[in-house]
Design a protein around this motif. Structure first.
Motif, PDB file in Angstrom:
ATOM      1  N   GLY A  13       0.844  -1.194   0.000  1.00 36.74           N
ATOM      2  CA  GLY A  13       0.000   0.000   0.000  1.00 36.74           C
ATOM      3  C   GLY A  13       0.874   1.237   0.000  1.00 36.74           C
ATOM      4  N   ARG A  14       0.237   2.395  -0.022  1.00 34.30           N
ATOM      5  CA  ARG A  14       1.033   3.637  -0.019  1.00 34.30           C
ATOM      6  C   ARG A  14       0.174   4.811   0.417  1.00 34.30           C
ATOM      7  N   PHE A  15       0.870   5.864   0.866  1.00 38.49           N
ATOM      8  CA  PHE A  15       0.243   7.149   1.116  1.00 38.49           C
ATOM      9  C   PHE A  15       1.050   8.151   0.304  1.00 38.49           C
ATOM     10  N   ALA A  16       0.359   9.055  -0.366  1.00 38.91           N
ATOM     11  CA  ALA A  16       1.049   9.919  -1.338  1.00 38.91           C
ATOM     12  C   ALA A  16       0.632  11.384  -1.171  1.00 38.91           C
ATOM     13  N   PRO A  17       1.072  12.029  -0.093  1.00 40.38           N
ATOM     14  CA  PRO A  17       0.648  13.413   0.121  1.00 40.38           C
ATOM     15  C   PRO A  17       1.340  14.400  -0.833  1.00 40.38           C
ATOM     16  N   SER A  18       0.650  15.487  -1.114  1.00 39.00           N
ATOM     17  CA  SER A  18       1.263  16.605  -1.852  1.00 39.00           C
ATOM     18  C   SER A  18       1.666  17.642  -0.817  1.00 39.00           C
ATOM     19  N   PRO A  19       2.891  18.166  -0.901  1.00 36.03           N
ATOM     20  CA  PRO A  19       3.339  19.097   0.150  1.00 36.03           C
ATOM     21  C   PRO A  19       2.832  20.524  -0.058  1.00 36.03           C
ATOM     22  N   MET A  49       6.216  11.287  -1.712  1.00 33.66           N
ATOM     23  CA  MET A  49       5.961  12.718  -1.594  1.00 33.66           C
ATOM     24  C   MET A  49       5.691  13.263  -2.993  1.00 33.66           C
ATOM     25  N   GLU A  50       4.478  13.774  -3.218  1.00 36.04           N
ATOM     26  CA  GLU A  50       4.099  14.202  -4.570  1.00 36.04           C
ATOM     27  C   GLU A  50       4.453  15.677  -4.754  1.00 36.04           C
ATOM     28  N   ASP A  51       5.749  15.911  -4.773  1.00 38.63           N
ATOM     29  CA  ASP A  51       6.275  17.284  -4.899  1.00 38.63           C
ATOM     30  C   ASP A  51       6.591  17.581  -6.361  1.00 38.63           C
ATOM     31  N   ALA A 177       2.104  15.865 -15.442  1.00 40.75           N
ATOM     32  CA  ALA A 177       0.809  15.964 -14.746  1.00 40.75           C
ATOM     33  C   ALA A 177       0.673  14.849 -13.712  1.00 40.75           C
ATOM     34  N   TYR A 178      -0.133  15.159 -12.690  1.00 34.62           N
ATOM     35  CA  TYR A 178      -0.394  14.207 -11.612  1.00 34.62           C
ATOM     36  C   TYR A 178      -0.802  12.825 -12.146  1.00 34.62           C
ATOM     37  N   GLN A 179      -1.743  12.783 -13.108  1.00 41.15           N
ATOM     38  CA  GLN A 179      -2.276  11.488 -13.580  1.00 41.15           C
ATOM     39  C   GLN A 179      -1.160  10.593 -14.106  1.00 41.15           C
ATOM     40  N   ALA A 181       2.204  10.866 -13.398  1.00 36.35           N
ATOM     41  CA  ALA A 181       3.205  10.569 -12.372  1.00 36.35           C
ATOM     42  C   ALA A 181       2.704   9.477 -11.430  1.00 36.35           C
ATOM     43  N   VAL A 182       1.425   9.568 -11.062  1.00 31.69           N
ATOM     44  CA  VAL A 182       0.875   8.618 -10.101  1.00 31.69           C
ATOM     45  C   VAL A 182       0.874   7.199 -10.685  1.00 31.69           C
ATOM     46  N   VAL A 183       0.582   7.089 -11.959  1.00 36.06           N
ATOM     47  CA  VAL A 183       0.540   5.769 -12.602  1.00 36.06           C
ATOM     48  C   VAL A 183       1.956   5.191 -12.726  1.00 36.06           C
ATOM     49  N   VAL A 195      -5.633   3.049  -1.182  1.00 41.23           N
ATOM     50  CA  VAL A 195      -6.753   3.499  -0.342  1.00 41.23           C
ATOM     51  C   VAL A 195      -6.570   5.003  -0.221  1.00 41.23           C
ATOM     52  N   ARG A 196      -7.527   5.790  -0.686  1.00 45.56           N
ATOM     53  CA  ARG A 196      -7.371   7.252  -0.715  1.00 45.56           C
ATOM     54  C   ARG A 196      -8.755   7.897  -0.719  1.00 45.56           C
ATOM     55  N   GLY A 197      -8.790   9.224  -0.690  1.00 44.92           N
ATOM     56  CA  GLY A 197     -10.056   9.946  -0.572  1.00 44.92           C
ATOM     57  C   GLY A 197     -10.899   9.880  -1.843  1.00 44.92           C
ATOM     58  N   ASP A 199     -12.251  12.154  -3.352  1.00 47.33           N
ATOM     59  CA  ASP A 199     -12.016  13.260  -4.289  1.00 47.33           C
ATOM     60  C   ASP A 199     -11.156  12.790  -5.466  1.00 47.33           C
ATOM     61  N   LEU A 200     -10.524  11.615  -5.331  1.00 55.12           N
ATOM     62  CA  LEU A 200      -9.683  11.109  -6.422  1.00 55.12           C
ATOM     63  C   LEU A 200     -10.374  10.006  -7.228  1.00 55.12           C
ATOM     64  N   LEU A 201     -11.644   9.732  -6.889  1.00 57.91           N
ATOM     65  CA  LEU A 201     -12.370   8.669  -7.606  1.00 57.91           C
ATOM     66  C   LEU A 201     -12.457   8.996  -9.103  1.00 57.91           C
TER      67      LEU A 201
HETATM   68  N1  GLU Z   1      -1.054  13.615  -3.902  1.00 50.91           N
HETATM   69  C1  GLU Z   1      -2.466  13.431  -3.974  1.00 50.91           C
HETATM   70  C2  GLU Z   1      -3.149  14.310  -2.946  1.00 50.91           C
HETATM   71  O1  GLU Z   1      -2.522  14.683  -1.958  1.00 50.91           O
HETATM   72  C3  GLU Z   1      -2.906  12.019  -3.680  1.00 50.91           C
HETATM   73  C4  GLU Z   1      -2.546  11.090  -4.752  1.00 50.91           C
HETATM   74  C5  GLU Z   1      -3.082   9.685  -4.602  1.00 50.91           C
HETATM   75  O2  GLU Z   1      -3.313   9.215  -3.473  1.00 50.91           O
HETATM   76  O3  GLU Z   1      -3.218   9.056  -5.637  1.00 50.91           O
HETATM   77  O4  GLU Z   1      -4.299  14.617  -3.133  1.00 50.91           O
END
Ligand code: GLU
Length: 300
Positions: A13-19, A49-51, A177-179, A181-183, A195-197, A199-201
């Motif tokens: 799993g992972r957590f991927a915050p944007s700073p 870290m999604e910087d 772009a985010y899309q 990089a995340v892939v 597992v994430r919020g 808002d990213l569905l």
């Molecule tokens: N960095 C994104 C955010 O903080 C989350 C990316 C993800 O979980 O796919 O909203």
């Protein structure tokens, strides 16, 4: 195309915050749920870290996020992956998409874009006339549909070709772009479960299409409800969510567990380590409400 998720590999799993600012209760909920789901399945929990977007970043936020996670006992496995150091991998993915003729350049202004920010085919047939700066978009076939089963929100059926077509993979300002990089990074890190919020569905269909085009496996997705204000807006830096207080980590974890409809840890669980160990043993993703947003956090 239906996405068949991978369940035959050990859980990662992972957590991927944007700073873009310090963690708040909403981001703690996503961090905690992804952590508990991973640990409950005896899996790894990675941190990325999604910087990727310096103009949106806040000085010192990345260090503050890492310190907050530590203070809440959310210790990750291995090194942090910094997206700012992954430019070559994103460029290689773009080159592969280019070879497959999936990309086109677009110089539409905001006013010229269609619903969902899409280029309505204006640029695809005038590539030779485009100057710079131009964004790079993925050409999404009009009949492209993506279906997948979300572990929390249930069956999803996205008509990507009509609802969210032609999305940006490299921005006009040259940033990836985010899309994209995340892939690239979910695949590179071998992530099996996201597992994430909620808002990213909306982004997930686009990410699955990119996975299919780049030959990557699709992780299992679970999208959590997000905390909203009375007007239904997601708690975020923009809506002035207060930063987490690290010296109240135990209370914050208990509040996040209430929000996720998990049973309350007994009062004897005093330290963050006790709370997390108990919550991990008793974690039930099925108890998380299958809704996109919930107003506030229950007080008890
Ligand atoms: N960095 C994104 C955010 O903080 C989350 C990316 C993800 O979980 O796919 O909203």
């Amino acid at each position: 195309m239906p996405a068949t998720p991978q369940t035959d590999r050990p859980y990662r799993g992972r957590f991927a915050p944007s700073p873009t600012g310090p963690l708040h209760l909403g981001s703690l909920i996503a961090a905690l749920a992804s952590y508990l789901d991973a640990r409950h399945h005896r899996g790894l929990w990675l941190l990325r870290m999604e910087d990727l977007d310096p103009p949106r970043e806040e000085a010192g936020a990345a260090a503050r996020i890492l310190a907050s996670l530590e203070a809440h006992g959310l210790h990750w496995d291995g090194e942090v992956l910094w997206q700012s150091r992954r430019g070559d991998a994103y460029s290689a993915a773009l080159a592969e998409l280019e070879r497959g003729h999936h990309l086109f350049r677009c110089d539409c202004s905001r006013q010229q874009l269609g619903p969902g920010g899409a280029c309505r085919g204006r640029c695809r047939h005038r590539q030779a006339q485009l100057g710079s700066p131009a964004a790079t978009r993925l050409a999404v076939p009009a009949d492209c549909r993506i279906t997948f089963r979300d572990r929390i929100q249930g069956q999803q059926d996205v008509s990507l070709g009509t609802e969210l077509p032609d999305f940006v993979v490299r921005r006009k300002d040259g940033l990836h772009a985010y899309q994209l990089a995340v892939v690239v990074d979910d695949a590179w890190q071998g992530v099996t479960h996201v597992v994430r919020g909620s808002d990213l569905l909306d982004s997930t269909g686009r990410q699955i299409l990119l996975q299919q085009l780049l030959g990557h496996r699709t992780p299992c997705y679970g999208h959590l409800p997000v905390i909203t204000d009375a007007a239904g807006h997601k708690l975020s830096k923009q809506t002035h969510a207060p930063p987490l207080q690290d010296d109240r980590a135990g209370d914050n974890l208990r509040a996040a567990l209430r929000f996720l409809h998990q049973p309350p840890p007994p009062l004897e669980a005093e330290t963050v380590a006790d709370i997390l160990a108990w919550a991990c043993a008793n974690w039930r993703l099925e108890a998380v409400p299958a809704v996109l947003g919930i107003h506030g956090v229950p007080t008890r």
